[in-house]
Design an enzyme around this catalytic site. Structure first.
Site, PDB file in Angstrom:
ATOM      1  N   ARG A  96       7.739   8.755   2.416  1.00  0.00           N
ATOM      2  CA  ARG A  96       6.158   8.673   3.141  1.00  0.00           C
ATOM      3  C   ARG A  96       6.036   9.793   4.009  1.00  0.00           C
ATOM      4  O   ARG A  96       5.003  10.563   4.104  1.00  0.00           O
ATOM      5  CB  ARG A  96       6.170   7.211   3.752  1.00  0.00           C
ATOM      6  CG  ARG A  96       5.883   5.970   2.938  1.00  0.00           C
ATOM      7  CD  ARG A  96       4.477   5.973   2.131  1.00  0.00           C
ATOM      8  NE  ARG A  96       3.415   6.120   3.009  1.00  0.00           N
ATOM      9  CZ  ARG A  96       2.749   5.361   3.651  1.00  0.00           C
ATOM     10  NH1 ARG A  96       3.180   3.956   3.309  1.00  0.00           N
ATOM     11  NH2 ARG A  96       1.709   5.523   4.002  1.00  0.00           N
ATOM     12  N   GLN A 144       0.885   6.053  -0.521  1.00  0.00           N
ATOM     13  CA  GLN A 144       2.256   5.169  -0.854  1.00  0.00           C
ATOM     14  C   GLN A 144       2.511   5.693  -2.421  1.00  0.00           C
ATOM     15  O   GLN A 144       3.765   6.118  -2.622  1.00  0.00           O
ATOM     16  CB  GLN A 144       2.098   3.776  -1.009  1.00  0.00           C
ATOM     17  CG  GLN A 144       3.166   3.087  -1.172  1.00  0.00           C
ATOM     18  CD  GLN A 144       4.281   3.045  -0.343  1.00  0.00           C
ATOM     19  OE1 GLN A 144       4.035   2.975   0.833  1.00  0.00           O
ATOM     20  NE2 GLN A 144       5.623   3.597  -0.742  1.00  0.00           N
ATOM     21  N   ARG A 170      -6.790   3.354   8.130  1.00  0.00           N
ATOM     22  CA  ARG A 170      -6.423   2.287   7.253  1.00  0.00           C
ATOM     23  C   ARG A 170      -7.521   1.245   7.612  1.00  0.00           C
ATOM     24  O   ARG A 170      -7.899   0.554   8.912  1.00  0.00           O
ATOM     25  CB  ARG A 170      -4.983   1.680   7.899  1.00  0.00           C
ATOM     26  CG  ARG A 170      -4.600   0.484   7.332  1.00  0.00           C
ATOM     27  CD  ARG A 170      -3.213   0.055   7.462  1.00  0.00           C
ATOM     28  NE  ARG A 170      -2.386   0.734   6.275  1.00  0.00           N
ATOM     29  CZ  ARG A 170      -1.229   0.264   6.112  1.00  0.00           C
ATOM     30  NH1 ARG A 170      -0.427  -0.604   6.841  1.00  0.00           N
ATOM     31  NH2 ARG A 170      -0.403   1.068   5.192  1.00  0.00           N
ATOM     32  N   ASP A 208       4.714  -5.530  -5.204  1.00  0.00           N
ATOM     33  CA  ASP A 208       4.086  -5.912  -3.634  1.00  0.00           C
ATOM     34  C   ASP A 208       3.949  -7.333  -3.283  1.00  0.00           C
ATOM     35  O   ASP A 208       3.985  -8.187  -4.236  1.00  0.00           O
ATOM     36  CB  ASP A 208       2.804  -5.082  -3.905  1.00  0.00           C
ATOM     37  CG  ASP A 208       2.183  -5.022  -2.529  1.00  0.00           C
ATOM     38  OD1 ASP A 208       3.112  -4.954  -1.481  1.00  0.00           O
ATOM     39  OD2 ASP A 208       0.868  -4.326  -2.441  1.00  0.00           O
ATOM     40  N   CYS A 262       6.715  -1.136  -2.009  1.00  0.00           N
ATOM     41  CA  CYS A 262       6.015  -0.290  -0.697  1.00  0.00           C
ATOM     42  C   CYS A 262       6.586  -0.745   0.500  1.00  0.00           C
ATOM     43  O   CYS A 262       6.367   0.190   1.532  1.00  0.00           O
ATOM     44  CB  CYS A 262       4.369  -0.208  -0.920  1.00  0.00           C
ATOM     45  SG  CYS A 262       3.652  -1.802  -0.594  1.00  0.00           S
ATOM     46  N   HIS A 276      -4.075   2.548  -1.912  1.00  0.00           N
ATOM     47  CA  HIS A 276      -3.038   3.014  -1.340  1.00  0.00           C
ATOM     48  C   HIS A 276      -2.492   4.258  -1.665  1.00  0.00           C
ATOM     49  O   HIS A 276      -1.357   4.426  -2.150  1.00  0.00           O
ATOM     50  CB  HIS A 276      -2.066   1.922  -0.903  1.00  0.00           C
ATOM     51  CG  HIS A 276      -1.162   2.093   0.312  1.00  0.00           C
ATOM     52  ND1 HIS A 276      -1.354   3.299   1.116  1.00  0.00           N
ATOM     53  CD2 HIS A 276      -0.217   1.251   0.508  1.00  0.00           C
ATOM     54  CE1 HIS A 276      -0.433   3.050   1.950  1.00  0.00           C
ATOM     55  NE2 HIS A 276       0.191   2.002   1.798  1.00  0.00           N
TER      56      HIS A 276
HETATM   57  N1  NVA Z   1      -0.942  -4.652  -0.810  1.00  0.00           N
HETATM   58  C1  NVA Z   1      -0.475  -4.806   0.491  1.00  0.00           C
HETATM   59  C2  NVA Z   1      -0.031  -3.521   0.826  1.00  0.00           C
HETATM   60  C3  NVA Z   1       0.625  -3.286   2.148  1.00  0.00           C
HETATM   61  C4  NVA Z   1       1.496  -1.890   2.594  1.00  0.00           C
HETATM   62  C5  NVA Z   1      -1.467  -4.925   1.581  1.00  0.00           C
HETATM   63  O1  NVA Z   1      -2.679  -4.448   1.358  1.00  0.00           O
HETATM   64  O2  NVA Z   1      -1.268  -5.908   2.551  1.00  0.00           O
HETATM   65  N1   CP Z   2       4.113   0.626   2.864  1.00  0.00           N
HETATM   66  C1   CP Z   2       3.270   0.564   3.963  1.00  0.00           C
HETATM   67  O1   CP Z   2       2.159   1.143   3.944  1.00  0.00           O
HETATM   68  O2   CP Z   2       3.876   0.325   4.989  1.00  0.00           O
HETATM   69  P1   CP Z   2       3.152  -0.303   6.426  1.00  0.00           P
HETATM   70  O3   CP Z   2       2.086  -1.562   6.252  1.00  0.00           O
HETATM   71  O4   CP Z   2       4.111  -0.650   7.315  1.00  0.00           O
HETATM   72  O5   CP Z   2       2.265   0.998   6.922  1.00  0.00           O
END
Ligand code: NVA
Ligand code: CP
Length: 305
Positions: free
Chosen positions: A287, A134, A104, A219, A259, A131
Site C-alpha cells: 500500500r 488496494q 475514505r 475480504d 486486504c 477500493h
Molecule cells: N470491504 C471492507 C474493506 C476494508 C478495507 C470495508 O469496506 O469495510
Molecule cells: N485494507 C485497508 O484499506 O485497510 P485499512 O482499513 O486499515 O485502511
C-alpha cells in the site's frame, strides 16, 4: 477543473496502471537501499476519513513524508464536513490550500462531487463502491511474486463488495479472468459486472471458482457501514470461508491475498495467513509503495498558482 483524479481503476489507462505498478516496485527498492527521494517537498495531502483505517491512513501519511511532503488527517468529527458543510464548498476551499486530497467515505457520490469541485487531485481511499488503491497494491504484489497478471485466473470468494468491484475493474484494465463465488443476493454491482462482460464469471461454489486460479482473494463478510447486517451475513457466508484445503484446489502456484483487517474463523480459516501461499504482509506493505507511485504521478511537483 484540470486535475487528474484516482477514484477508480478506470481513471487510468492500462499503460498508466502498469507504469504505476512498476514505479511502486522501484520506489520500494529505493527505500530498501535507503535512498532519499523527495519530489513532493512542501506539498500537502489532506486526508478525510469518514470511516476507520489503519493501513490507508499510515501508508498515505508515511508515503507523503517519505516523498518530502506532509499529510493532514481530517475527521468529520472535528471539521465542518461533519456539521453539514456541503461537500462542494469543502472541495473548493480545501483545494485552494492543499496539493491533493484523499477521501475514505460511504457514498461514492461524495468522491465524485468533491472531485468535480477540486482543482487538485482527489484519491479514493475506499468508498462503498470501490477500493482502487488496494488494487494497486494487490497488483504490485502479484507482479512481484508471479510476474504479469495478463491472461491469469483470479478467484474472488465471498461478498460482492467494494473490493470485489475494484477487482472487476482491474480484470478489465489488466486483462485477466475473474471468477466471483458469492451467495445469491450478494453479487457485485450489476453496473460493474455488465461493463466487464466475458472477463467476469459469477458462480455459487467456491471450489468451482478457485479451480486453476493463480490468485485467490477474499475480504470481510461485513464491510464498514453494514454492521447491522452482520448476524445474517455470518450465517449466509458460512460456506465461503477460504481455507488451506480450498487453496489446494487452485493452481499449484496460487497466491492468496486479503486486504485486511481479517477475521480468522470467518472469511478465512485460523491458519490461512500463515500458509506459505499467503502474501498478505507484502500486500499490506505495498500500500505504501503503490500509493507513493500514485501520488508522485498525480500531485504536481511544482505549484503554478
Ligand atoms: N470491504 C471492507 C474493506 C476494508 C478495507 C470495508 O469496506 O469495510
Ligand atoms: N485494507 C485497508 O484499506 O485497510 P485499512 O482499513 O486499515 O485502511
Amino acid at each position: 477543473m484540470s486535475a487528474r483524479h484516482f477514484l477508480s481503476f478506470m481513471d487510468c489507462t492500462p499503460d498508466e496502471l502498469l507504469q504505476l505498478i512498476r514505479r511502486g516496485i522501484e520506489l520500494k527498492e529505493l527505500r530498501s537501499r535507503g535512498v532519499s527521494h523527495e519530489p513532493l517537498k512542501n506539498r500537502v495531502l489532506g486526508m478525510i476519513f469518514e470511516k476507520a483505517s489503519t493501513r490507508t491512513r499510515l501508508s498515505f501519511e508515511a508515503g507523503m513524508i517519505q516523498l518530502g511532503g506532509q499529510a493532514i488527517f481530517l475527521s468529520p468529527r472535528d471539521t465542518q464536513l461533519g456539521r453539514g458543510e456541503p461537500v462542494d464548498d469543502c472541495a473548493r476551499v480545501m483545494s485552494r490550500m492543499l496539493d491533493g486530497v484523499m477521501i475514505r467515505t460511504y457514498a461514492h457520490s461524495t468522491l465524485t462531487t468533491f472531485a468535480a469541485n477540486s482543482n487538485v487531485p482527489v484519491i479514493n481511499g475506499l468508498s462503498d463502491d470501490l477500493h482502487p488503491c488496494q488494487l494497486l497494491a494487490d497488483m504490485q504484489t502479484f507482479f512481484e511474486h508471479r510476474g504479469s497478471i495478463q491472461g491469469k485466473v483470479v478467484a474472488w470468494i465471498g461478498d460482492g463488495n467494494n473490493m470485489c468491484n475494484s477487482y472487476i475493474e482491474a480484470a478489465e484494465q489488466l486483462d485477466f479472468t475473474l471468477r466471483v463465488a458469492c451467495p445469491e443476493g450478494f453479487e457485485p454491482n450489476a453496473r460493474f459486472v455488465e461493463r466487464a462482460g466475458a472477463r467476469i464469471q459469477i458462480v455459487r461454489d467456491p471450489t468451482e471458482a478457485v479451480e486453476g486460479a493463480h490468485l485467490v482473494s477474499t475480504d470481510v463478510w461485513t464491510s464498514m457501514g453494514q454492521e447491522e447486517e452482520s448476524k445474517i451475513r455470518l450465517e449466509t457466508f458460512k460456506a465461503y470461508q477460504v481455507s488451506r484445503e480450498l487453496l489446494d484446489k487452485a493452481s499449484r502456484d496460487v497466491v492468496f491475498m486479503h486486504c485486511l483487517p481479517a477475521h480468522r474463523g470467518e472469511e478465512i480459516s485460523h491458519d490461512l495467513l500463515e500458509d506459505p501461499r499467503s502474501v498478505v504482509w507484502d500486500e499490506a506493505e505495498n500500500r505504501l509503495h503503490a500509493q507513493k507511485a500514485l501520488m508522485e504521478f498525480l500531485i504536481p511537483h511544482t505549484r503554478n498558482a
